[in-house]
Scaffold this motif. Structure first.
Motif, PDB file in Angstrom:
ATOM      1  N   LEU A  42    -105.625 -17.649 -28.029  1.00  0.00           N
ATOM      2  CA  LEU A  42    -105.439 -16.411 -28.011  1.00  0.00           C
ATOM      3  C   LEU A  42    -106.499 -15.643 -27.601  1.00  0.00           C
ATOM      4  CD1 LEU A  42    -103.395 -14.131 -29.473  1.00  0.00           C
ATOM      5  CD2 LEU A  42    -104.679 -14.554 -32.081  1.00  0.00           C
ATOM      6  N   PRO A  43    -107.983 -15.789 -28.297  1.00  0.00           N
ATOM      7  CA  PRO A  43    -108.908 -15.355 -27.469  1.00  0.00           C
ATOM      8  C   PRO A  43    -109.027 -15.082 -26.791  1.00  0.00           C
ATOM      9  CG  PRO A  43    -109.547 -16.618 -29.479  1.00  0.00           C
ATOM     10  CD  PRO A  43    -108.510 -17.144 -29.437  1.00  0.00           C
ATOM     11  N   LEU A  44    -108.525 -16.589 -25.236  1.00  0.00           N
ATOM     12  CA  LEU A  44    -108.600 -16.255 -24.263  1.00  0.00           C
ATOM     13  C   LEU A  44    -107.759 -15.506 -23.715  1.00  0.00           C
ATOM     14  CD1 LEU A  44    -109.179 -20.530 -23.008  1.00  0.00           C
ATOM     15  CD2 LEU A  44    -111.161 -18.608 -22.683  1.00  0.00           C
ATOM     16  N   ALA A  45    -106.763 -15.049 -24.258  1.00  0.00           N
ATOM     17  CA  ALA A  45    -105.346 -14.373 -23.670  1.00  0.00           C
ATOM     18  C   ALA A  45    -105.776 -13.353 -23.981  1.00  0.00           C
ATOM     19  CB  ALA A  45    -104.391 -14.978 -24.249  1.00  0.00           C
ATOM     20  N   LEU A  49    -106.012 -10.309 -21.040  1.00  0.00           N
ATOM     21  CA  LEU A  49    -105.293  -9.072 -21.224  1.00  0.00           C
ATOM     22  C   LEU A  49    -106.597  -7.979 -20.945  1.00  0.00           C
ATOM     23  CD1 LEU A  49    -102.084  -9.511 -24.174  1.00  0.00           C
ATOM     24  CD2 LEU A  49    -102.707  -9.404 -21.049  1.00  0.00           C
ATOM     25  N   ALA A  50    -107.277  -7.911 -21.772  1.00  0.00           N
ATOM     26  CA  ALA A  50    -108.608  -6.966 -21.087  1.00  0.00           C
ATOM     27  C   ALA A  50    -108.876  -6.981 -19.674  1.00  0.00           C
ATOM     28  CB  ALA A  50    -109.589  -7.209 -22.405  1.00  0.00           C
ATOM     29  N   SER A 147    -112.609  -7.428 -27.141  1.00  0.00           N
ATOM     30  CA  SER A 147    -112.032  -8.622 -26.677  1.00  0.00           C
ATOM     31  C   SER A 147    -113.299  -9.778 -26.847  1.00  0.00           C
ATOM     32  CB  SER A 147    -111.226  -8.833 -25.461  1.00  0.00           C
ATOM     33  OG  SER A 147    -112.248  -8.322 -24.240  1.00  0.00           O
ATOM     34  N   GLY A 148    -114.497  -9.616 -26.559  1.00  0.00           N
ATOM     35  CA  GLY A 148    -115.524 -10.303 -26.797  1.00  0.00           C
ATOM     36  C   GLY A 148    -115.647 -10.800 -28.520  1.00  0.00           C
ATOM     37  N   GLY A 154    -113.317 -16.893 -32.109  1.00  0.00           N
ATOM     38  CA  GLY A 154    -112.217 -17.811 -31.311  1.00  0.00           C
ATOM     39  C   GLY A 154    -112.560 -19.300 -31.575  1.00  0.00           C
ATOM     40  N   LEU A 155    -114.056 -18.939 -30.801  1.00  0.00           N
ATOM     41  CA  LEU A 155    -115.628 -19.957 -30.225  1.00  0.00           C
ATOM     42  C   LEU A 155    -116.121 -20.728 -32.423  1.00  0.00           C
ATOM     43  CD1 LEU A 155    -117.750 -18.178 -27.499  1.00  0.00           C
ATOM     44  CD2 LEU A 155    -115.923 -19.502 -27.464  1.00  0.00           C
TER      45      LEU A 155
END
Length: 168
Positions: A42-45, A49-50, A147-148, A154-155
């Motif tokens: 999800l965070p990578l997506a 997207l950003a 997004s970061g 997520g990390l």
């Protein structure tokens, strides 16, 4: 009348996307079990997207890409503690985590949507803004920052899964 015109001429699919994002963000407000793969994807997506939004709006030029990268880096450095999920733990049944509910993901999702919508409307009304000094960098910095923060969250969850898997 101006705001009503903007809303009226917004494509219908945008409102469908907003509804889906609200459901996704709202679902994270309750305690849940989540797979480590989802925590990672999800965070990578959101990052992808950003970045796609930056390149789609401003092209693959150094200023917006650098601003986007700075936004991501600043969010990772400054926002990591702010967005780290409290009380997350790895479940003994495998590659899953128990994550306490939080409204923060919804806030991040809505923030990214608002930035993207505002940039889209601004560029539709004033295409020259894509080449205006600073607009591309400011919008890209916002894309990268939000997004970061998603990536930082997520990390943090991924780190929980790794620490509890390999205690030291």
């Amino acid at each position: 009348m101006f705001l009503i015109d903007i809303i009226k001429y917004t494509p219908l699919w945008v409102w469908g996307l907003l509804a889906a994002l609200l459901v996704l963000g709202g679902s994270q407000a309750r305690d849940r079990e989540v797979g480590i793969a989802r925590v990672t994807l999800l965070p990578l997506a959101m990052i992808a997207l950003a970045l796609y939004g930056v390149v789609g709006a401003f092209g693959a030029h150094p200023a917006p890409l650098t601003a986007w990268a700075l936004g991501v880096a600043a969010a990772l450095i400054l926002g990591a503690r702010l967005v780290a999920p409290r009380g997350a733990r790895r479940l003994p049944t495998g590659a899953r985590l128990h994550v306490r509910g939080s409204w923060l993901p919804l806030a991040l999702i809505v923030s990214i949507f608002i930035v993207k919508y505002t940039v889209g409307v601004s560029l539709a009304m004033h295409p020259e803004l894509a080449r205006a000094n600073g607009f591309d960098a400011l919008a890209s910095l916002a894309y990268g920052g939000f997004s970061g923060l998603f990536l930082a969250r997520g990390l943090a969850l991924w780190k929980v899964s790794r620490l509890e898997q390999n205690p030291q």
